[in-house]
Design a protein around this motif. Sequence first.
Motif, PDB file in Angstrom:
ATOM      1  N   MET A   1       0.803  -1.365  -0.124  1.00  0.00           N
ATOM      2  CA  MET A   1       0.090   0.049  -0.221  1.00  0.00           C
ATOM      3  C   MET A   1       0.811   1.269  -0.170  1.00  0.00           C
ATOM      4  N   SER A   2       0.433   2.327  -0.199  1.00  0.00           N
ATOM      5  CA  SER A   2       1.062   3.633  -0.441  1.00  0.00           C
ATOM      6  C   SER A   2       0.748   4.184   1.041  1.00  0.00           C
ATOM      7  N   ASP A   3       1.313   5.328   1.354  1.00  0.00           N
ATOM      8  CA  ASP A   3       1.598   6.482   2.398  1.00  0.00           C
ATOM      9  C   ASP A   3       0.205   6.719   2.545  1.00  0.00           C
ATOM     10  N   TRP A   4      -0.505   7.167   1.861  1.00  0.00           N
ATOM     11  CA  TRP A   4      -1.848   7.532   1.890  1.00  0.00           C
ATOM     12  C   TRP A   4      -2.940   6.839   2.068  1.00  0.00           C
ATOM     13  N   ARG A   6      -3.768   2.811   3.786  1.00  0.00           N
ATOM     14  CA  ARG A   6      -3.349   1.684   4.779  1.00  0.00           C
ATOM     15  C   ARG A   6      -4.369   0.811   5.061  1.00  0.00           C
ATOM     16  N   ALA A   8      -6.113  -1.409   7.688  1.00  0.00           N
ATOM     17  CA  ALA A   8      -6.215  -1.535   9.093  1.00  0.00           C
ATOM     18  C   ALA A   8      -6.210  -2.857   9.506  1.00  0.00           C
ATOM     19  N   LEU A  13     -10.115   0.221   4.831  1.00  0.00           N
ATOM     20  CA  LEU A  13      -8.901   0.925   4.476  1.00  0.00           C
ATOM     21  C   LEU A  13      -8.829   2.246   5.169  1.00  0.00           C
ATOM     22  N   SER A  16      -5.501   8.911   4.261  1.00  0.00           N
ATOM     23  CA  SER A  16      -4.811   9.974   4.620  1.00  0.00           C
ATOM     24  C   SER A  16      -5.141  11.074   3.505  1.00  0.00           C
ATOM     25  N   GLU A  34       2.484  13.183   1.608  1.00  0.00           N
ATOM     26  CA  GLU A  34       1.839  11.929   2.029  1.00  0.00           C
ATOM     27  C   GLU A  34       0.491  11.561   2.027  1.00  0.00           C
ATOM     28  N   ARG A  80      -8.184  11.836   8.195  1.00  0.00           N
ATOM     29  CA  ARG A  80      -8.231  10.479   8.023  1.00  0.00           C
ATOM     30  C   ARG A  80      -9.479   9.861   8.115  1.00  0.00           C
ATOM     31  N   ARG A  82     -12.149   6.296   7.204  1.00  0.00           N
ATOM     32  CA  ARG A  82     -12.119   4.772   7.040  1.00  0.00           C
ATOM     33  C   ARG A  82     -13.067   4.373   6.058  1.00  0.00           C
ATOM     34  N   ARG A  95      -6.097   3.510  -6.208  1.00  0.00           N
ATOM     35  CA  ARG A  95      -4.936   3.284  -6.309  1.00  0.00           C
ATOM     36  C   ARG A  95      -4.356   4.248  -7.487  1.00  0.00           C
TER      37      ARG A  95
END
Length: 100
Positions: A1-4, A6, A8, A13, A16, A34, A80, A82, A95
Amino acid sequence: MSDWLRLAADGSLVLSLHIQPGAKRTGFAGLHGEAMKIRLAAPPVDGKANAALCAFLAEFCGVAKSAVVLVSGETSRTKRVRVVGMSPDALARLRLQAVP
């Protein structure tokens, strides 16, 4: 996954995001450090931008509005969020938003 983006522990997901309210139209605007930048047509008044953000992400990801929850940043441009129950196809489309 990328920094932005993630994954859980519960399989959801966490995104950010950097939000720009009051834009001409709503949509992804590429990476901002990020975080993924999202422009929102809604103004930052009385939670309208937060509601518009959750509705936009729910529609884009193909999930119910209740599956998109603001985790942090209610009054900030840095948020952030979810997302629960996203399909692999929606994840792939999400993505691709980071590709310039």
